[in-house]
Write a protein that holds these residues in place. Structure first.
Motif, PDB file in Angstrom:
ATOM      1  N   ALA A 281       6.062   9.096  -4.369  1.00 39.69           N
ATOM      2  CA  ALA A 281       6.969   8.225  -3.618  1.00 39.69           C
ATOM      3  C   ALA A 281       8.201   7.831  -4.420  1.00 39.69           C
ATOM      4  CB  ALA A 281       6.216   6.977  -3.162  1.00 39.69           C
ATOM      5  N   TRP A 282       8.086   7.703  -5.728  1.00 40.58           N
ATOM      6  CA  TRP A 282       9.228   7.275  -6.539  1.00 40.58           C
ATOM      7  C   TRP A 282      10.351   8.304  -6.560  1.00 40.58           C
ATOM      8  CZ3 TRP A 282      10.317  10.458 -10.571  1.00 40.58           C
ATOM      9  CH2 TRP A 282       9.280  11.229 -11.092  1.00 40.58           C
ATOM     10  N   ARG A 283      10.063   9.537  -6.242  1.00 43.71           N
ATOM     11  CA  ARG A 283      11.115  10.564  -6.217  1.00 43.71           C
ATOM     12  C   ARG A 283      12.024  10.438  -5.003  1.00 43.71           C
ATOM     13  NH1 ARG A 283       7.746  15.416  -8.334  1.00 43.71           N
ATOM     14  NH2 ARG A 283       8.125  15.190 -10.552  1.00 43.71           N
ATOM     15  N   HIS A 284      11.574   9.719  -4.002  1.00 45.40           N
ATOM     16  CA  HIS A 284      12.338   9.587  -2.760  1.00 45.40           C
ATOM     17  C   HIS A 284      13.161   8.310  -2.790  1.00 45.40           C
ATOM     18  CE1 HIS A 284      10.193  12.991  -1.116  1.00 45.40           C
ATOM     19  NE2 HIS A 284       9.095  12.456  -1.643  1.00 45.40           N
ATOM     20  N   ALA A 285      14.460   8.484  -2.813  1.00 45.64           N
ATOM     21  CA  ALA A 285      15.365   7.339  -2.887  1.00 45.64           C
ATOM     22  C   ALA A 285      15.738   6.800  -1.511  1.00 45.64           C
ATOM     23  CB  ALA A 285      16.631   7.740  -3.645  1.00 45.64           C
ATOM     24  N   ASP A 286      15.289   7.448  -0.455  1.00 46.33           N
ATOM     25  CA  ASP A 286      15.723   7.087   0.894  1.00 46.33           C
ATOM     26  C   ASP A 286      14.805   6.093   1.603  1.00 46.33           C
ATOM     27  OD1 ASP A 286      13.677   8.919   1.050  1.00 46.33           O
ATOM     28  OD2 ASP A 286      14.547  10.045   2.707  1.00 46.33           O
ATOM     29  N   ALA A 287      13.722   5.687   0.962  1.00 48.18           N
ATOM     30  CA  ALA A 287      12.803   4.731   1.586  1.00 48.18           C
ATOM     31  C   ALA A 287      12.034   3.975   0.513  1.00 48.18           C
ATOM     32  CB  ALA A 287      11.828   5.453   2.506  1.00 48.18           C
ATOM     33  N   ILE A 288      11.821   2.704   0.759  1.00 48.88           N
ATOM     34  CA  ILE A 288      11.025   1.877  -0.157  1.00 48.88           C
ATOM     35  C   ILE A 288       9.554   2.181   0.101  1.00 48.88           C
ATOM     36  CG2 ILE A 288      10.532  -0.458  -0.956  1.00 48.88           C
ATOM     37  CD1 ILE A 288      13.472   0.164  -1.138  1.00 48.88           C
ATOM     38  N   PRO A 289       8.801   2.588  -0.918  1.00 50.62           N
ATOM     39  CA  PRO A 289       7.377   2.861  -0.721  1.00 50.62           C
ATOM     40  C   PRO A 289       6.616   1.604  -0.272  1.00 50.62           C
ATOM     41  CG  PRO A 289       8.147   3.793  -2.782  1.00 50.62           C
ATOM     42  CD  PRO A 289       9.240   2.910  -2.269  1.00 50.62           C
ATOM     43  N   ASP A 290       5.679   1.799   0.638  1.00 46.53           N
ATOM     44  CA  ASP A 290       4.886   0.676   1.162  1.00 46.53           C
ATOM     45  C   ASP A 290       4.209  -0.122   0.050  1.00 46.53           C
ATOM     46  OD1 ASP A 290       5.585   1.303   3.763  1.00 46.53           O
ATOM     47  OD2 ASP A 290       3.759   2.477   4.136  1.00 46.53           O
ATOM     48  N   GLY A 291       3.675   0.575  -0.948  1.00 47.47           N
ATOM     49  CA  GLY A 291       2.991  -0.106  -2.043  1.00 47.47           C
ATOM     50  C   GLY A 291       3.901  -1.064  -2.789  1.00 47.47           C
ATOM     51  N   LEU A 292       5.155  -0.706  -2.932  1.00 52.09           N
ATOM     52  CA  LEU A 292       6.119  -1.567  -3.605  1.00 52.09           C
ATOM     53  C   LEU A 292       6.432  -2.793  -2.752  1.00 52.09           C
ATOM     54  CD1 LEU A 292       8.076  -1.397  -6.248  1.00 52.09           C
ATOM     55  CD2 LEU A 292       9.798  -1.161  -4.490  1.00 52.09           C
ATOM     56  N   VAL A 293       6.579  -2.589  -1.456  1.00 52.16           N
ATOM     57  CA  VAL A 293       6.830  -3.705  -0.539  1.00 52.16           C
ATOM     58  C   VAL A 293       5.648  -4.666  -0.565  1.00 52.16           C
ATOM     59  CG1 VAL A 293       7.171  -4.337   1.884  1.00 52.16           C
ATOM     60  CG2 VAL A 293       8.376  -2.359   0.926  1.00 52.16           C
ATOM     61  N   GLN A 294       4.426  -4.138  -0.494  1.00 51.28           N
ATOM     62  CA  GLN A 294       3.232  -4.979  -0.507  1.00 51.28           C
ATOM     63  C   GLN A 294       3.097  -5.731  -1.826  1.00 51.28           C
ATOM     64  OE1 GLN A 294       0.103  -2.214   0.399  1.00 51.28           O
ATOM     65  NE2 GLN A 294       0.632  -2.116   2.563  1.00 51.28           N
ATOM     66  N   HIS A 295       3.348  -5.046  -2.935  1.00 51.20           N
ATOM     67  CA  HIS A 295       3.233  -5.697  -4.247  1.00 51.20           C
ATOM     68  C   HIS A 295       4.283  -6.799  -4.384  1.00 51.20           C
ATOM     69  CE1 HIS A 295       1.172  -5.401  -8.129  1.00 51.20           C
ATOM     70  NE2 HIS A 295       2.296  -5.858  -8.646  1.00 51.20           N
ATOM     71  N   SER A 296       5.481  -6.542  -3.890  1.00 51.34           N
ATOM     72  CA  SER A 296       6.531  -7.562  -3.914  1.00 51.34           C
ATOM     73  C   SER A 296       6.074  -8.797  -3.151  1.00 51.34           C
ATOM     74  CB  SER A 296       7.828  -7.024  -3.297  1.00 51.34           C
ATOM     75  OG  SER A 296       8.345  -5.976  -4.078  1.00 51.34           O
ATOM     76  N   ARG A 297       5.476  -8.569  -1.985  1.00 47.94           N
ATOM     77  CA  ARG A 297       4.987  -9.680  -1.158  1.00 47.94           C
ATOM     78  C   ARG A 297       3.909 -10.463  -1.905  1.00 47.94           C
ATOM     79  NH1 ARG A 297       3.349  -6.883   3.380  1.00 47.94           N
ATOM     80  NH2 ARG A 297       5.531  -6.597   3.877  1.00 47.94           N
ATOM     81  N   ILE A 298       2.988  -9.761  -2.557  1.00 49.00           N
ATOM     82  CA  ILE A 298       1.887 -10.409  -3.279  1.00 49.00           C
ATOM     83  C   ILE A 298       2.406 -11.335  -4.371  1.00 49.00           C
ATOM     84  CG2 ILE A 298      -0.014  -9.970  -4.909  1.00 49.00           C
ATOM     85  CD1 ILE A 298      -0.633  -7.426  -3.257  1.00 49.00           C
ATOM     86  N   VAL A 299       3.452 -10.890  -5.090  1.00 46.81           N
ATOM     87  CA  VAL A 299       3.963 -11.699  -6.201  1.00 46.81           C
ATOM     88  C   VAL A 299       5.077 -12.659  -5.765  1.00 46.81           C
ATOM     89  CG1 VAL A 299       3.325  -9.974  -7.930  1.00 46.81           C
ATOM     90  CG2 VAL A 299       5.653  -9.974  -6.992  1.00 46.81           C
ATOM     91  N   GLY A 300       5.397 -12.662  -4.481  1.00 46.36           N
ATOM     92  CA  GLY A 300       6.418 -13.569  -3.966  1.00 46.36           C
ATOM     93  C   GLY A 300       7.836 -13.166  -4.319  1.00 46.36           C
ATOM     94  N   ALA A 301       8.054 -11.884  -4.499  1.00 43.89           N
ATOM     95  CA  ALA A 301       9.383 -11.373  -4.831  1.00 43.89           C
ATOM     96  C   ALA A 301       9.937 -10.580  -3.650  1.00 43.89           C
ATOM     97  CB  ALA A 301       9.302 -10.462  -6.056  1.00 43.89           C
TER      98      ALA A 301
END
Length: 158
Positions: A95-115
């Protein structure tokens, strides 16, 4: 591309990896790129000079992969631990190779840490290695203590 003059470390890694007791992201990146796995205990069996050398290998995705990383690692592991790294098949399209979409795991992790999750535009501006680092930091279900500092260092949050 040749070796860096010093180990490649981000600011957020300095506390945990400056003495190379823990594997820096640059080493993790090259291990994943070559499909090699070593444990933290195995990493710590290597002399500091060997760990330093491995942390100096390039990480540029568009560069020719430094062909000696895997050879150096194998030789070091055999010499100092009498073992070999484990092999795995690297993910073909991480997923990190694709610059055209934010990976779901990153969005979820951001939510978990309040970022706030990065915008697609900001994600696309990150170099591939930094996108790799953020994805690596979000691979486990529990929050990574390095995630928010990495997001700050990469200019994705205040």
């Amino acid at each position: 591309m040749g070796l860096h003059e010093t180990p490649l470390l981000f600011d957020f890694e300095l506390v945990s990896s400056e003495d190379l007791t823990y594997m820096p992201m640059s080493v993790r990146f090259n291990l994943d790129r070559f499909g090699l796995r070593i444990s933290l205990a195995q990493w710590q069996l290597l002399p500091h000079a060997d760990r330093t050398l491995l942390a100096r290998f390039p990480v540029a995705e568009d560069a020719v992969i430094e062909p000696n990383f895997d050879h150096a690692l194998f030789e070091m592991m055999r010499t100092h631990a009498n073992i070999e790294p484990d092999w795995f098949t690297p993910e073909a399209e991480p997923a990190w190779r694709h610059a055209d979409a934010i990976p779901d795991g990153l969005v979820q992790h951001s939510r978990i840490v309040g970022a706030p999750a990065p915008t697609v535009e900001r994600w696309a501006r990150l170099d591939p290695f930094k996108r790799y680092v953020l994805m690596k930091l979000t691979r486990k279900s529990e929050p990574s203590h390095d995630f928010v500092p990495a997001m700050r260092e990469f200019g994705l949050m205040e």
